[in-house]
Design a protein around this motif. Sequence first.
Motif, PDB file in Angstrom:
ATOM      1  N   PRO A  28     -27.857  51.616 -23.712  1.00  0.00           N
ATOM      2  CA  PRO A  28     -27.259  51.909 -25.025  1.00  0.00           C
ATOM      3  C   PRO A  28     -28.136  51.430 -26.174  1.00  0.00           C
ATOM      4  O   PRO A  28     -28.725  50.346 -26.119  1.00  0.00           O
ATOM      5  N   GLU A  29     -28.201  52.253 -27.215  1.00  0.00           N
ATOM      6  CA  GLU A  29     -28.997  51.927 -28.394  1.00  0.00           C
ATOM      7  C   GLU A  29     -28.327  50.871 -29.251  1.00  0.00           C
ATOM      8  O   GLU A  29     -28.995  50.059 -29.902  1.00  0.00           O
ATOM      9  N   PHE A  30     -26.985  50.877 -29.266  1.00  0.00           N
ATOM     10  CA  PHE A  30     -26.229  49.970 -30.128  1.00  0.00           C
ATOM     11  C   PHE A  30     -25.367  49.032 -29.295  1.00  0.00           C
ATOM     12  O   PHE A  30     -24.915  49.381 -28.202  1.00  0.00           O
ATOM     13  N   SER A  50     -21.235  47.239 -32.700  1.00  0.00           N
ATOM     14  CA  SER A  50     -21.691  48.257 -33.646  1.00  0.00           C
ATOM     15  C   SER A  50     -21.220  49.646 -33.233  1.00  0.00           C
ATOM     16  O   SER A  50     -20.863  50.470 -34.083  1.00  0.00           O
ATOM     17  N   TRP A  51     -21.204  49.908 -31.914  1.00  0.00           N
ATOM     18  CA  TRP A  51     -20.743  51.202 -31.401  1.00  0.00           C
ATOM     19  C   TRP A  51     -19.290  51.437 -31.797  1.00  0.00           C
ATOM     20  O   TRP A  51     -18.936  52.481 -32.335  1.00  0.00           O
ATOM     21  N   PHE A  52     -18.460  50.433 -31.546  1.00  0.00           N
ATOM     22  CA  PHE A  52     -17.050  50.554 -31.893  1.00  0.00           C
ATOM     23  C   PHE A  52     -16.872  50.654 -33.402  1.00  0.00           C
ATOM     24  O   PHE A  52     -16.063  51.446 -33.899  1.00  0.00           O
ATOM     25  N   ALA A  53     -17.633  49.858 -34.163  1.00  0.00           N
ATOM     26  CA  ALA A  53     -17.505  49.863 -35.624  1.00  0.00           C
ATOM     27  C   ALA A  53     -17.832  51.237 -36.197  1.00  0.00           C
ATOM     28  O   ALA A  53     -17.136  51.738 -37.087  1.00  0.00           O
ATOM     29  N   MET A  54     -18.893  51.861 -35.691  1.00  0.00           N
ATOM     30  CA  MET A  54     -19.281  53.178 -36.204  1.00  0.00           C
ATOM     31  C   MET A  54     -18.273  54.246 -35.808  1.00  0.00           C
ATOM     32  O   MET A  54     -17.935  55.123 -36.607  1.00  0.00           O
ATOM     33  N   MET A  55     -17.758  54.176 -34.577  1.00  0.00           N
ATOM     34  CA  MET A  55     -16.730  55.128 -34.159  1.00  0.00           C
ATOM     35  C   MET A  55     -15.487  55.006 -35.021  1.00  0.00           C
ATOM     36  O   MET A  55     -14.926  56.004 -35.495  1.00  0.00           O
ATOM     37  N   PHE A  56     -15.040  53.775 -35.214  1.00  0.00           N
ATOM     38  CA  PHE A  56     -13.808  53.548 -35.960  1.00  0.00           C
ATOM     39  C   PHE A  56     -13.986  53.936 -37.425  1.00  0.00           C
ATOM     40  O   PHE A  56     -13.125  54.583 -38.018  1.00  0.00           O
ATOM     41  N   GLY A  57     -15.135  53.572 -38.011  1.00  0.00           N
ATOM     42  CA  GLY A  57     -15.372  53.879 -39.421  1.00  0.00           C
ATOM     43  C   GLY A  57     -15.502  55.356 -39.678  1.00  0.00           C
ATOM     44  O   GLY A  57     -14.935  55.898 -40.632  1.00  0.00           O
ATOM     45  N   ALA A  58     -16.246  56.054 -38.813  1.00  0.00           N
ATOM     46  CA  ALA A  58     -16.458  57.477 -39.017  1.00  0.00           C
ATOM     47  C   ALA A  58     -15.216  58.281 -38.671  1.00  0.00           C
ATOM     48  O   ALA A  58     -14.920  59.297 -39.311  1.00  0.00           O
ATOM     49  N   GLY A  59     -14.471  57.840 -37.650  1.00  0.00           N
ATOM     50  CA  GLY A  59     -13.372  58.655 -37.155  1.00  0.00           C
ATOM     51  C   GLY A  59     -12.005  58.324 -37.675  1.00  0.00           C
ATOM     52  O   GLY A  59     -11.079  59.112 -37.526  1.00  0.00           O
ATOM     53  N   LEU A  60     -11.841  57.164 -38.333  1.00  0.00           N
ATOM     54  CA  LEU A  60     -10.468  56.765 -38.569  1.00  0.00           C
ATOM     55  C   LEU A  60     -10.204  55.948 -39.814  1.00  0.00           C
ATOM     56  O   LEU A  60      -9.106  56.001 -40.356  1.00  0.00           O
ATOM     57  N   GLY A  61     -11.159  55.166 -40.278  1.00  0.00           N
ATOM     58  CA  GLY A  61     -10.886  54.127 -41.257  1.00  0.00           C
ATOM     59  C   GLY A  61     -10.036  54.534 -42.437  1.00  0.00           C
ATOM     60  O   GLY A  61      -9.053  53.871 -42.774  1.00  0.00           O
ATOM     61  N   ILE A  62     -10.399  55.634 -43.109  1.00  0.00           N
ATOM     62  CA  ILE A  62      -9.664  56.047 -44.307  1.00  0.00           C
ATOM     63  C   ILE A  62      -8.222  56.391 -43.960  1.00  0.00           C
ATOM     64  O   ILE A  62      -7.284  55.984 -44.644  1.00  0.00           O
ATOM     65  N   GLY A  63      -8.038  57.149 -42.893  1.00  0.00           N
ATOM     66  CA  GLY A  63      -6.694  57.535 -42.500  1.00  0.00           C
ATOM     67  C   GLY A  63      -5.816  56.343 -42.216  1.00  0.00           C
ATOM     68  O   GLY A  63      -4.639  56.316 -42.569  1.00  0.00           O
ATOM     69  N   MET A  64      -6.393  55.306 -41.583  1.00  0.00           N
ATOM     70  CA  MET A  64      -5.614  54.125 -41.278  1.00  0.00           C
ATOM     71  C   MET A  64      -5.188  53.389 -42.542  1.00  0.00           C
ATOM     72  O   MET A  64      -4.087  52.865 -42.629  1.00  0.00           O
ATOM     73  N   LEU A  65      -6.065  53.332 -43.540  1.00  0.00           N
ATOM     74  CA  LEU A  65      -5.695  52.655 -44.780  1.00  0.00           C
ATOM     75  C   LEU A  65      -4.562  53.394 -45.487  1.00  0.00           C
ATOM     76  O   LEU A  65      -3.685  52.789 -46.085  1.00  0.00           O
ATOM     77  N   THR A  66      -4.584  54.718 -45.427  1.00  0.00           N
ATOM     78  CA  THR A  66      -3.551  55.498 -46.094  1.00  0.00           C
ATOM     79  C   THR A  66      -2.260  55.525 -45.288  1.00  0.00           C
ATOM     80  O   THR A  66      -1.168  55.363 -45.830  1.00  0.00           O
ATOM     81  N   TYR A  67      -2.384  55.732 -43.976  1.00  0.00           N
ATOM     82  CA  TYR A  67      -1.209  55.975 -43.148  1.00  0.00           C
ATOM     83  C   TYR A  67      -0.690  54.743 -42.405  1.00  0.00           C
ATOM     84  O   TYR A  67       0.314  54.832 -41.715  1.00  0.00           O
TER      85      TYR A  67
END
Length: 561
Positions: free
Chosen positions: A106-108, A112-129
């Motif tokens: 793995p490169e990351f 970091s792998w989890f952080a990038m997945m969560f940030g790209a795929g979910l972060g904004i939605g979680m803050l709103t919802y």
Amino acid sequence: MTDETSARIAPPLTDLPIAVSERGFYSGFSKHVTIPSKIIISLLIVWAIAFPVNAGEVLGIANTTIIRLFSGWYVWLVGGFLVLSIILAALPASGKLRLGRAGDVPEFSRFSWFAMMFGAGLGIGMLTYSTGEPLSHLQNNPVIIAGEATALTENAVRSAYVYSFLHWGFSAWAIYALVGLAIGYVAYRRGLPLTIRSGLAPLLGHRLSGMSGHAVDIVAVVATILGISVTLGLGVEQFVQGLNRIGMGDWLLAKDNSASIPAIVLALMIIVGASTLSALSGVGKGIKWLSNLNLVLSFILFAAFLIAGSALFSLEIFARGLLDYVTALPALSFITNAPDGTTIGDGIAQWQLDWTVFYWAWWIAFAPFVGMFIARVSKGRTVREYILGVVIAPALMCFVWLSLVGGTAVELVLSGAGEGNIVGTVLSDQLYATIAALMDSGLAYAFSVLVVLLLLTYVITSADSAILVVNTINAGGNDSDHGRRHIMFWGVAIALVVGSLLLVGGLDAIRTAMIIGALPFSFVSALLAVAVVKAIWRDTIRLRHGIECTVPPEAKADPAS
């Protein structure tokens, strides 16, 4: 060895040429993908700005028609993705296969792998919802519609969390997982370009070098732009509400308490400008740094709710909600509710269209972006580790977040401590309202500032990741040359799509445009699932016969998939 056996274990396809321009403005990019994608998005922007009334009416009709006609398709498709993900992770033969060659690591790091997945795929939605989803279902869900629970009371909490977990749980992440797996599997094991069309190579072979492949990538680009527009639209609204909460002025809000036009313009300038700069720096620098930062800020906010919020109530919600969700998941994954002419039946059917079907369309529209991004950062991981990491870990994080932050808001509403201010405000302001009801004014101000900063990092991470993914698709899978001018074009285009649709009809218009864009890609995603199953199945056959099934990128093989 018979001819039949030889055909079954022929070497995999390792050569999928995608023609790109060698000079000029589109040097390194496929004109057959880039230009049509830009034209489609540009026409949408012009239409929304020049003919806002017509655009609003047409989008409304299209939304109603698509949701009604394809609701069953979305439900069964997403349910099938979840079942298939479980099977691929559980089977020893498929689970041990690696997204790469034997020596690839793995490169990351996993953090970091989890952080990038969560940030790209979910972060904004979680803050709103995180507050909005449980509170919405506390007021109305199928159990309440059926008369088995009373809105805004304790006996509605369990059903509210079953549906909250459903929409942010394993099924949703399985969509991302399979799209990313289909792309990453052939990219890292067979040396094919890291782009959407490559994932279909086990089915369509060299035909993907031509118009069929161009069409797949165009659909993916349009779906990505419209999918990220929903997320950015939510981010803009909540960012503006946060600026208003921390005293930046009443001019930020319109009469209906939504973001004003000047505020939308300001927010988009800040968000898209920063996103474009981050995208120019690439995945290993700006995006990785921002992803780690927003995960740290998320933990700070989480810790604040853990200390000041309703921790025991939230723990009970999490444990009971997870059990209820897992128990109900098999039925909820495949049930479709059709109007039956009764008040209850029609109400439940409409609720499913407004919530579950909308969510599945949203996740599918986001899948080419997040799936490709996850594939980009997942090289070297086994299929089992990949699926567990993409499906289980982020979903559990969502459940914890919904339970703690949302559970605190729910208890404040049930106890009356919120004094009606939480439920009574708009969706984008409910997290700030919960903080205001939970803490004294000084702490509330400080944590509102933190939420604004956290939201900004999540928005920038999502937008710059989407820009890089779109650029990679347009470049035929080549992510080494960032194409600075094209990055800037897509940054401006995303801003104009979000801004123009917000002005046409607010978040509803953006959601509708996304649902329209998601439909074509839903069929592509179904084919990707079939393709990755075929690729894994054939590789297990090759391994049984001692044939190498990971080929260096420079090697050429027969076009058997």
